[in-house]
Motif scaffolding. Structure first.
Motif, short mmCIF file in Angstrom:
data_model
loop_
_atom_site.label_atom_id
_atom_site.label_comp_id
_atom_site.label_asym_id
_atom_site.label_seq_id
_atom_site.Cartn_x
_atom_site.Cartn_y
_atom_site.Cartn_z
N MET B 1 -38.13 29.72 40.60
CA MET B 1 -38.22 29.17 39.26
C MET B 1 -36.83 28.92 38.69
O MET B 1 -35.97 29.80 38.73
N THR B 2 -36.63 27.71 38.20
CA THR B 2 -35.32 27.36 37.64
C THR B 2 -35.17 27.97 36.25
O THR B 2 -36.13 28.01 35.49
N THR B 3 -33.98 28.42 35.96
CA THR B 3 -33.75 28.94 34.61
C THR B 3 -32.65 28.15 33.91
O THR B 3 -31.73 27.64 34.53
N TYR B 4 -32.82 28.05 32.60
CA TYR B 4 -31.89 27.27 31.77
C TYR B 4 -31.49 28.10 30.57
O TYR B 4 -32.08 29.16 30.30
N ASP B 5 -30.52 27.57 29.82
CA ASP B 5 -30.22 28.21 28.55
C ASP B 5 -31.29 27.83 27.53
O ASP B 5 -31.84 28.68 26.84
N THR B 6 -31.56 26.51 27.44
CA THR B 6 -32.52 26.05 26.44
C THR B 6 -33.43 24.96 27.00
O THR B 6 -32.96 24.09 27.75
N ILE B 7 -34.70 25.03 26.65
CA ILE B 7 -35.65 23.97 26.97
C ILE B 7 -35.88 23.16 25.70
O ILE B 7 -36.07 23.74 24.62
N VAL B 8 -35.85 21.85 25.84
CA VAL B 8 -36.16 20.99 24.69
C VAL B 8 -37.40 20.18 25.05
O VAL B 8 -37.43 19.51 26.09
N ILE B 9 -38.42 20.25 24.22
CA ILE B 9 -39.64 19.47 24.46
C ILE B 9 -39.59 18.21 23.62
O ILE B 9 -39.56 18.28 22.39
N GLY B 10 -39.55 17.07 24.27
CA GLY B 10 -39.57 15.80 23.54
C GLY B 10 -38.22 15.09 23.58
O GLY B 10 -37.18 15.67 23.27
N GLY B 11 -38.26 13.82 24.00
CA GLY B 11 -37.04 13.03 24.11
C GLY B 11 -36.92 11.96 23.05
O GLY B 11 -36.36 10.90 23.29
N GLY B 12 -37.45 12.23 21.86
CA GLY B 12 -37.21 11.34 20.71
C GLY B 12 -35.85 11.71 20.10
O GLY B 12 -35.09 12.47 20.70
N PRO B 13 -35.57 11.18 18.91
CA PRO B 13 -34.25 11.42 18.31
C PRO B 13 -33.92 12.92 18.11
O PRO B 13 -32.82 13.34 18.43
N GLY B 14 -34.87 13.69 17.60
CA GLY B 14 -34.60 15.10 17.33
C GLY B 14 -34.27 15.87 18.60
O GLY B 14 -33.29 16.62 18.66
N VAL B 152 -40.65 26.66 34.31
CA VAL B 152 -39.23 26.87 34.05
C VAL B 152 -39.06 27.98 33.03
O VAL B 152 -39.97 28.27 32.26
N GLN B 153 -37.86 28.57 33.05
CA GLN B 153 -37.59 29.66 32.14
C GLN B 153 -36.29 29.39 31.38
O GLN B 153 -35.40 28.72 31.93
N ALA B 154 -36.22 29.85 30.17
CA ALA B 154 -34.98 29.67 29.40
C ALA B 154 -34.87 30.76 28.36
O ALA B 154 -35.82 31.52 28.13
N LYS B 155 -33.70 30.82 27.74
CA LYS B 155 -33.52 31.84 26.69
C LYS B 155 -34.12 31.35 25.36
O LYS B 155 -34.58 32.15 24.56
N TYR B 156 -34.08 30.03 25.16
CA TYR B 156 -34.58 29.47 23.90
C TYR B 156 -35.38 28.22 24.17
O TYR B 156 -35.19 27.55 25.19
N ILE B 157 -36.26 27.90 23.24
CA ILE B 157 -37.02 26.65 23.36
C ILE B 157 -37.01 25.91 22.02
O ILE B 157 -37.19 26.52 20.95
N ILE B 158 -36.73 24.62 22.08
CA ILE B 158 -36.75 23.78 20.88
C ILE B 158 -37.90 22.80 21.02
O ILE B 158 -37.99 22.08 22.01
N ASP B 159 -38.78 22.80 20.04
CA ASP B 159 -39.92 21.88 20.09
C ASP B 159 -39.62 20.64 19.26
O ASP B 159 -39.55 20.71 18.04
N ALA B 160 -39.43 19.52 19.95
CA ALA B 160 -39.24 18.24 19.27
C ALA B 160 -40.32 17.28 19.76
O ALA B 160 -40.06 16.12 20.04
N SER B 161 -41.53 17.80 19.85
CA SER B 161 -42.63 17.02 20.44
C SER B 161 -43.28 16.08 19.43
O SER B 161 -44.29 15.46 19.71
N GLY B 162 -42.68 15.99 18.24
CA GLY B 162 -43.21 15.06 17.24
C GLY B 162 -44.54 15.54 16.68
O GLY B 162 -44.79 16.74 16.59
N ARG B 163 -45.40 14.58 16.36
CA ARG B 163 -46.66 14.94 15.71
C ARG B 163 -47.65 15.60 16.67
O ARG B 163 -48.71 16.03 16.24
N ASP B 164 -47.27 15.68 17.95
CA ASP B 164 -48.07 16.51 18.87
C ASP B 164 -48.02 17.97 18.47
O ASP B 164 -48.93 18.73 18.78
N THR B 165 -46.94 18.37 17.85
CA THR B 165 -46.70 19.75 17.44
C THR B 165 -47.10 20.75 18.53
O THR B 165 -47.94 21.63 18.32
N PHE B 166 -46.45 20.61 19.69
CA PHE B 166 -46.81 21.44 20.85
C PHE B 166 -46.78 22.94 20.54
O PHE B 166 -47.77 23.65 20.72
#
Lengths: 90, 427
Positions: B1-14, B152-166
């Motif tokens: 399993m790959t590990t990261y510092d941060t996972i970001v969900i969503g590739g829109g502007p935010g 995947v694993q990370a220390k933090y996760i940022i949800d920028a999934s828009g109105r999906d609100t994952f």
């Protein structure tokens, strides 16, 4: 003869020619109030003069006093109305 | 399993901005995007208070050179064309806020995401986030890509999934609809929509009808985005198709006849329900919500992309701060981030309430000049949420007058009626 396109500069000129202005014409922006408190202080005679001059220049008559009150709030509103009217949209 | 510092969900502007900032500061970032890009998206008008973020991450020149329509202000016109209020950002704001852009989102979002990639983000395209597990020291995310499930694993996760609100849905976070009625938008792209004369040709034009409004956004030399927004209830009561409803509005109102007399649709008609919501809490120990994923408000003041960019930046900064000390976000940091996001949306929320109140809107269309209210309102329209003391005072006076207007008219009344058409002037 085609109707001229109403630009801010033309409308300023129209005020200069037809009203007793107490301010320099270049101070009158599109949102500067023409009548009432805080305005450049035009009165009902000026309003009448403007409607006559507008009709002469653009061929659009503003006879309804309610319409005149609305679109003579400032030059921006007057321009908006004239552009739509000369284009036949009103 | 790959590990990261941060996972970001969503590739829109935010998501792209948050990912960019984190990667620029040396983090390993994994960014998932569900859609295949480029993709259509509404929210095509920027406001100047997003400019700082674009400059800070090195995006400004890319955006300025991409051929987007420069936007120097905004204009509000009554449907019967009997009143109009034009704002120029350059008139009351510092020069760095004098202009922004109208952007076709497929192109704009692509530039932002490529910038994130160049800054070092690892990007998974057409990858759909499925489940998240929050643990004290890390977060685990499973997602689907090419019919394969990965983790995947990370220390933090940022949800920028828009109105999906994952994350909001996954964690079943409490939210509020802020008491605003549900809206329904009908929109398409057009050619031959009539523009303002220069230099106002890039202005967004808002056409205010008695119980609805339209946006007219010039996107480039030919293309213009036009949308009609009304309450869902009003639309349902009319019992007509979206396209019929749009066509009728276009015929009924002088301003729309003028703008759209020769207009031809060059895209399909799209519809969307705009449901206002806001999550009470926008951050937890190892998660943060950005942009629409934190809350969605009515699009009337073009606040969406700006809120996404600015909350994306704030979220990245919060993560960097916690990561430096290799710990969770403290309760204080979580609350501070939530408060910052709430404060920004609150500024727009107040304006939105004003806009839909026909009496208050009369003051907006004719703010009292000798109180210098137009300057204050211009700051609001530009998206300035950090007002100086004197501006804040004027904004308060403005809202006070909006309230006062209900009993005593301080601004002239507006008349939304559409008089019978006069004989068209022949050219």
């Amino acid at each position: 003869m085609s109707t001229p396109v109403p630009m801010l500069e033309d409308l300023r000129q129209l005020l200069v020619e037809n009203c007793m202005l107490k301010v320099a014409p270049e101070e009158i922006q599109e949102e500067t109030p023409l009548f009432g408190p805080g305005s450049i202080g035009l009165d009902s005679i000026d309003a009448l003069q403007i409607t006559v001059a507008v009709e002469k220049k653009y061929g659009v008559s503003i006879q309804d006093p309610e319409l005149a009150r609305q679109i003579l709030v400032n030059l921006g509103s007057l321009r908006t109305w004239l552009l739509r009217s000369t284009a036949g949209a009103t | 399993m790959t590990t990261y510092d941060t996972i970001v969900i969503g590739g829109g502007p935010g998501g792209s901005i948050a990912g960019t900032i984190l990667a620029q500061r040396g983090q390993n970032v994994f960014l998932l995007e569900r859609e295949r890009f480029p993709r259509f998206h509404i929210g095509e008008s920027l406001i100047p208070y997003a400019n700082d973020v674009l400059r800070e991450v090195g995006l400004w020149d890319k955006i300025a050179n991409a051929g987007f329509m420069p936007k120097l202000g905004a204009e509000f016109t009554l449907g019967n064309a009997r009143g109009s209020q034009r704002f120029w950002f350059g008139r009351n704001l510092a020069s760095r806020y004098a202009q922004t852009f109208q952007v076709e989102r497929s192109k704009f979002d692509h530039i932002l995401r490529e910038h994130a990639r160049e800054s070092g983000c690892e990007i998974a395209a057409e990858a759909k986030a499925e489940t998240v597990h929050l643990e004290p020291n890390h977060v685990t995310l499973t997602y689907q890509q090419n019919n394969q499930r990965q983790t995947v694993q990370a220390k933090y996760i940022i949800d920028a999934s828009g109105r999906d609100t994952f994350l909001g849905r996954q964690l079943q976070l409490p939210k509020s609809d802020l008491g605003l009625p549900k809206k329904f938008a009908i929109f398409a792209h057009f050619h031959h929509v009539r523009r303002n004369d220069p230099p106002a040709e890039g202005h967004i034009s808002i056409v205010r009808l008695e119980d609805a409004w339209c946006w007219i956004i010039p996107l480039d030399a030919e293309k213009t985005s036009v949308g009609l927004v009304q309450s869902l209830e009003r639309f349902k009561n009319r019992k007509e198709s979206a396209e019929e409803c749009f066509a009728r509005a276009r015929e009924e109102h002088a301003e729309l006849r003028y703008r759209m007399g020769d207009a031809v649709a060059v895209s399909d008609f799209f519809t969307t329900g705009d449901y206002t919501y806001r999550y009470h809490q926008a951050a937890g120990p190892r998660w943060l919500l950005v942009g629409d994923a934190a809350g969605f408000i009515d699009p009337i003041f073009s606040s969406g992309v700006m809120l996404a960019l600015r909350s994306g930046k704030l979220a990245a900064e919060a993560v960097l701060h916690a990561a430096m000390k290799n710990r969770q976000l403290t309760a204080f940091e979580q609350n501070r981030y939530s408060r910052q996001v709430r404060h920004m949306t609150e500024v727009f929320y107040k304006m939105i309430r004003m806009f839909y109140d026909n009496r208050a809107f009369e003051v907006f269309m004719n703010p009292i000049p000798w109180l210098k209210l137009p300057q204050a309102v211009n700051n609001l329209v530009a998206g300035n949420t950090e007002l100086s003391f004197f501006l804040r005072l004027r904004v308060e006076i403005f809202y006070l007058l909006c309230f006062w207007q209900k009993r005593h008219r301080v601004a002239p009344p507006l008349d939304f009626s559409e008089p019978a058409r006069r004989t068209p002037v022949t050219a």
